[in-house]
Structures are given as C-alpha cells and as structure tokens.
Design a protein around this motif. Structure first.
Motif, PDB file in Angstrom:
ATOM      1  N   THR A  62      36.484  57.205  19.219  1.00 53.63           N
ATOM      2  CA  THR A  62      37.289  56.127  19.795  1.00 53.63           C
ATOM      3  C   THR A  62      38.375  56.561  20.646  1.00 53.63           C
ATOM      4  OG1 THR A  62      38.701  55.878  17.800  1.00 53.63           O
ATOM      5  CG2 THR A  62      36.620  54.633  17.674  1.00 53.63           C
ATOM      6  N   PRO A  63      38.653  55.441  21.532  1.00 53.97           N
ATOM      7  CA  PRO A  63      39.853  55.919  22.522  1.00 53.97           C
ATOM      8  C   PRO A  63      41.189  55.562  21.620  1.00 53.97           C
ATOM      9  CG  PRO A  63      38.605  54.129  23.407  1.00 53.97           C
ATOM     10  CD  PRO A  63      38.045  54.315  21.991  1.00 53.97           C
ATOM     11  N   GLY A  64      42.224  56.532  21.982  1.00 54.14           N
ATOM     12  CA  GLY A  64      43.681  56.648  21.148  1.00 54.14           C
ATOM     13  C   GLY A  64      44.369  55.209  21.299  1.00 54.14           C
ATOM     14  N   GLU A  65      43.993  54.435  22.429  1.00 57.82           N
ATOM     15  CA  GLU A  65      44.528  53.302  22.445  1.00 57.82           C
ATOM     16  C   GLU A  65      44.280  52.161  21.438  1.00 57.82           C
ATOM     17  OE1 GLU A  65      44.836  55.285  26.457  1.00 57.82           O
ATOM     18  OE2 GLU A  65      43.165  54.844  25.097  1.00 57.82           O
ATOM     19  N   TYR A  66      43.113  52.622  20.718  1.00 58.87           N
ATOM     20  CA  TYR A  66      42.525  51.514  19.616  1.00 58.87           C
ATOM     21  C   TYR A  66      43.571  51.719  18.481  1.00 58.87           C
ATOM     22  CZ  TYR A  66      38.330  50.252  22.165  1.00 58.87           C
ATOM     23  OH  TYR A  66      37.459  49.643  22.942  1.00 58.87           O
ATOM     24  N   ILE A  67      44.244  52.767  18.258  1.00 57.26           N
ATOM     25  CA  ILE A  67      45.192  52.915  17.354  1.00 57.26           C
ATOM     26  C   ILE A  67      46.619  52.511  17.784  1.00 57.26           C
ATOM     27  CG2 ILE A  67      45.452  55.501  17.216  1.00 57.26           C
ATOM     28  CD1 ILE A  67      45.421  53.093  14.151  1.00 57.26           C
ATOM     29  N   GLU A  68      46.853  52.887  18.888  1.00 56.72           N
ATOM     30  CA  GLU A  68      48.198  52.563  19.633  1.00 56.72           C
ATOM     31  C   GLU A  68      48.512  51.167  19.763  1.00 56.72           C
ATOM     32  OE1 GLU A  68      47.566  55.190  23.101  1.00 56.72           O
ATOM     33  OE2 GLU A  68      47.567  56.989  21.691  1.00 56.72           O
ATOM     34  N   ASN A  69      47.369  50.323  19.897  1.00 56.58           N
ATOM     35  CA  ASN A  69      47.474  49.073  20.164  1.00 56.58           C
ATOM     36  C   ASN A  69      46.917  47.961  19.177  1.00 56.58           C
ATOM     37  OD1 ASN A  69      47.686  46.156  21.266  1.00 56.58           O
ATOM     38  ND2 ASN A  69      47.386  46.983  23.296  1.00 56.58           N
ATOM     39  N   ARG A  70      47.690  47.330  18.347  1.00 57.17           N
ATOM     40  CA  ARG A  70      47.361  46.534  17.201  1.00 57.17           C
ATOM     41  C   ARG A  70      46.150  45.556  17.573  1.00 57.17           C
ATOM     42  NH1 ARG A  70      50.278  46.376  12.263  1.00 57.17           N
ATOM     43  NH2 ARG A  70      52.041  47.791  12.501  1.00 57.17           N
ATOM     44  N   ASN A  71      46.259  45.141  18.667  1.00 53.88           N
ATOM     45  CA  ASN A  71      45.074  44.023  19.348  1.00 53.88           C
ATOM     46  C   ASN A  71      43.823  44.627  19.436  1.00 53.88           C
ATOM     47  OD1 ASN A  71      47.294  42.107  19.780  1.00 53.88           O
ATOM     48  ND2 ASN A  71      47.522  42.880  21.991  1.00 53.88           N
ATOM     49  N   LYS A 106      39.399  62.291  28.893  1.00 50.59           N
ATOM     50  CA  LYS A 106      39.924  61.342  28.339  1.00 50.59           C
ATOM     51  C   LYS A 106      39.008  60.235  27.847  1.00 50.59           C
ATOM     52  CE  LYS A 106      43.000  58.175  27.263  1.00 50.59           C
ATOM     53  NZ  LYS A 106      42.184  57.438  26.406  1.00 50.59           N
ATOM     54  N   THR A 107      38.837  59.819  26.647  1.00 54.78           N
ATOM     55  CA  THR A 107      37.988  58.949  26.150  1.00 54.78           C
ATOM     56  C   THR A 107      38.466  57.578  26.731  1.00 54.78           C
ATOM     57  OG1 THR A 107      37.373  60.246  24.277  1.00 54.78           O
ATOM     58  CG2 THR A 107      36.827  58.058  24.364  1.00 54.78           C
ATOM     59  N   GLN A 108      37.629  56.944  27.337  1.00 54.55           N
ATOM     60  CA  GLN A 108      38.043  55.583  28.162  1.00 54.55           C
ATOM     61  C   GLN A 108      37.354  54.517  27.254  1.00 54.55           C
ATOM     62  OE1 GLN A 108      39.898  55.156  30.531  1.00 54.55           O
ATOM     63  NE2 GLN A 108      40.123  57.189  30.896  1.00 54.55           N
ATOM     64  N   MET A 109      36.432  54.627  26.501  1.00 50.56           N
ATOM     65  CA  MET A 109      35.627  53.592  25.704  1.00 50.56           C
ATOM     66  C   MET A 109      35.009  54.206  24.430  1.00 50.56           C
ATOM     67  SD  MET A 109      32.419  52.898  27.980  1.00 50.56           S
ATOM     68  CE  MET A 109      31.437  53.985  28.652  1.00 50.56           C
ATOM     69  N   ILE A 110      34.741  53.390  23.518  1.00 50.77           N
ATOM     70  CA  ILE A 110      34.016  54.056  22.362  1.00 50.77           C
ATOM     71  C   ILE A 110      32.717  54.798  22.731  1.00 50.77           C
ATOM     72  CG2 ILE A 110      32.543  53.398  20.237  1.00 50.77           C
ATOM     73  CD1 ILE A 110      34.557  51.074  19.870  1.00 50.77           C
TER      74      ILE A 110
END
Length: 146
Positions: A44-53, A31-35
C-alpha cells in the motif's frame, strides 16, 4: 499459495523493498503510487496511513488478505499508527520493524517495537531486506494455512 499479507506503513519505511525481498526479487526502489499486489503481498502507498481519509481504503483492501503487516522503520523517531489501529481490521496484525541493519542502538529497536505494540500488533518481527535478516520467519508465517 499461503496467506496474503497487506503491508501498511509511512512513505519510505521499507514496505516495497520488503515485498521485493519476500518474493526473492531484485531490490530496487520505486515509489508505490497505488495499491499493488505481487503474489501474496499487497503493498500500500504510505499516503494511506499518512492521511486519515485513506484509512477506509486500507480497511476495504484488508478484506482481500489474511494478515496485516504494520511496518515501522527503526530509524524513525515517530509513528503514524494510532493507538490500537489494529482493531480496525478483522484480521491478525503483526508488527514489522524494518531497516534493522541501520539501527545501531537497542533503544531505537525498543522504541519501534513499542510503537507497534501500541498500534495493536500481536507479534513483532525484525527485518533487514538488504541483509535478508528476519525474512524467513515472515515467509514461514505466510506459508502456514492456519
């Protein structure tokens, strides 16, 4: 060294595995935790596209690369890429349909391609990291200096 590409996509879409395959590394899930940057790939972590912030983090990180790769799992029935998402970047954007070895129906490939076109991808590549399918085309693209 060639071009530097940043991979963007939801968690589990195959970004890290694709990165490993492009670098001819052993394929192992983590699991990618950070860039993370490995050679000329920014993962890039998936959360970066999953969360607009986190969109700002993607835009800032894109300054370090030559190319953006939007990764869409062909088995995923939905997409998180907003319409014309590519316009947020001042770089060329390609679409990468991942996990094509798991895609038994043409409709799934067509759907994934459509998601990427709607997001603004200029070119679309079909890849299977485990079967090494489509990797050479992306490696060739990264190797060019123009």
């Amino acid at each position: 060294m060639g071009k530097i590409m940043m991979l963007v996509g939801r968690t589990g879409c195959g970004k890290t595995t694709l990165s490993q395959a492009l670098m001819n590394a052993k394929l192992s899930y983590h699991k990618t935790q950070m860039i993370e940057t490995v050679e000329n790939i920014i993962d890039t972590p998936g959360e970066y596209i999953e969360n607009r912030n986190y969109y700002r983090a993607l835009i800032v990180t894109s300054a370090e690369c030559d190319l953006i790769g939007l990764v869409q799992d062909c088995t995923d029935q939905t997409s998180l890429f907003p319409a014309q998402f590519a316009s947020a970047f001042a770089k060329p954007v390609i679409g990468i349909v991942s996990k094509v070895d798991r895609c038994e129906q043409q409709e799934k490939l067509t759907r994934a391609e459509q998601f990427l076109r709607e997001a603004g991808a200029e070119q679309i590549f079909h890849v299977s990291s485990y079967e090494s399918q489509g990797l050479e085309k992306i490696k060739d693209l990264l190797a060019t200096n123009t």
